[in-house]
Design an enzyme around this catalytic site. Structure first.
Site, PDB file in Angstrom:
ATOM      1  N   LYS A 295       0.806  -1.213   0.000  1.00 28.39           N
ATOM      2  CA  LYS A 295       0.000   0.000   0.000  1.00 28.39           C
ATOM      3  C   LYS A 295       0.843   1.269   0.000  1.00 28.39           C
ATOM      4  CE  LYS A 295      -4.058  -2.046   2.214  1.00 28.39           C
ATOM      5  NZ  LYS A 295      -4.998  -1.999   3.359  1.00 28.39           N
TER       6      LYS A 295
ATOM      7  N   LYS B 174     -11.027  -7.705  -9.112  1.00 27.65           N
ATOM      8  CA  LYS B 174     -11.977  -8.042  -8.061  1.00 27.65           C
ATOM      9  C   LYS B 174     -12.979  -6.914  -7.843  1.00 27.65           C
ATOM     10  CE  LYS B 174     -11.964  -9.559  -3.196  1.00 27.65           C
ATOM     11  NZ  LYS B 174     -11.114  -9.767  -2.005  1.00 27.65           N
TER      12      LYS B 174
ATOM     13  N   LYS C 266     -14.883  -1.974  -3.125  1.00 29.01           N
ATOM     14  CA  LYS C 266     -15.581  -0.816  -2.589  1.00 29.01           C
ATOM     15  C   LYS C 266     -14.942   0.491  -3.031  1.00 29.01           C
ATOM     16  CE  LYS C 266     -15.133  -2.379   1.645  1.00 29.01           C
ATOM     17  NZ  LYS C 266     -15.161  -2.524   3.119  1.00 29.01           N
TER      18      LYS C 266
END
Length: 321
Positions: free
Chosen positions: A108, A189, A192
């Protein structure tokens, strides 16, 4: 036995979140299981405060609307003082090297202009969530096992250094569920946080919008309606969605159809019906601010009571309580 699972309100809950985790929590959860909205985890990257607050309320409403017992849910930030105090104790127990070698931190942090310190220390916050509630088991996917191992290490180190306080949890692999893919791009995938929502079915989407998204789902040009994920990922994704809704295997449901249009209609009908009671109840809770706030306050109080002895003992053992 106490199992602890959380959902981070980094965006609106989508169909994959519901079919893969939330629905299973509601149907299969044990009497000692705990579920929480991990809104503090949503602060490790750039975020909008008002949106985070709104999404936390929405996530709580979705958990309740799915059928999870209100006595088993709470919102993480309602325990910010308790979790914050325990996080500091655990940060003073954790080494920099342990935090820096977390795989998710490396992934990240890569490419970010400003890497927040919270992204580095987030696994310690996760450890505090687990240890404060005296969780014995933490169901996780493969990408989170490293974080639970850190919680285990910190619990053991604190216990051996200062005195026995913490229950040492263990990671348990969450049951395998269909990994739903984006309807507009079946190579990625369903997420959100995606910038393009055209291929993501959110659980609170209007039924007409759900139908439009599914009708426009990418399939392929092959004239074979079979479950072949490697060669027909778009079709396989639709079959997996339908199978999860009706309780059959993707290969079985494939035999029911002769064309893509017919299949998409069936998928849309199944998803709309699956989400209808959830959507209705969640929107009722969101609109009924008083009731949702009361449930939230009671959940926070129970969570504080569960962790009070552990936190008091840990502070005392560490010399600051």
């Amino acid at each position: 036995m106490t199992r602890l699972s959380g959902v981070t309100p980094s965006g609106h809950a989508h169909l994959g979140n519901y079919l893969g985790a939330i629905r299973r929590w509601a149907r299969e959860g044990g009497p000692g299981d705990l579920y929480f909205v991990s809104d503090l985890h949503g602060m490790t990257i750039s975020y909008n405060p008002s949106r985070l607050r709104k999404l936390a309320r929405e996530s709580l409403a979705v958990l309740l609307a799915a059928g999870i017992d209100q006595e088993r849910v709470f919102v993480q930030s309602d325990l910010v003082r308790e979790v914050g105090a325990l996080t500091w104790l655990l940060e003073c127990t954790c080494s920099y090297g342990e935090a820096a070698r977390m795989t998710q931190f490396k992934q990240k942090a890569e490419g970010q202009g400003m890497v927040r310190l919270g992204l580095l220390t987030y696994p310690v916050l996760m450890a505090a969530d687990i240890l404060l509630q005296n969780a014995t088991e933490v169901p996780v996917g493969q990408d989170q096992t490293q974080h639970v191992e850190l919680a285990r290490s910190l619990a053991r180190r604190f216990n051996s250094t200062y005195g026995e306080v913490f229950t040492v949890p263990r990671a348990v692999m969450a049951p395998t569920a269909a990994r739903l893919m984006d309807l507009s791009d079946p190579t990625r995938k369903m997420s959100k946080s995606t910038q393009d929502n055209a291929g993501v079915v959110f659980v609170l989407d209007d039924p007409d919008l759900v139908r439009r998204k599914i009708t426009r789902a990418v399939t392929d040009t092959e004239d074979r309606l079979e479950y072949r994920p490697s060669s027909q990922p778009g079709l396989a994704n639709l079959l997996e969605i339908l199978a999860a809704c009706v309780g059959r295997s993707p290969a079985e449901v494939a035999d029911d159809f002769s064309g893509y249009g017919e299949l998409k209609t069936a998928v849309a009908d199944a998803v709309i019906e699956e989400l209808r009671p959830l959507r209705t109840r969640a929107l009722e809770l969101i609109d009924d601010q008083h009731t949702l706030d009361k449930i939230r306050e009671a959940g926070a109080e129970r969570a504080r009571e569960r962790g009070a002895h552990t936190l008091t003992a840990a502070l005392r053992m560490a010399g600051v309580g």
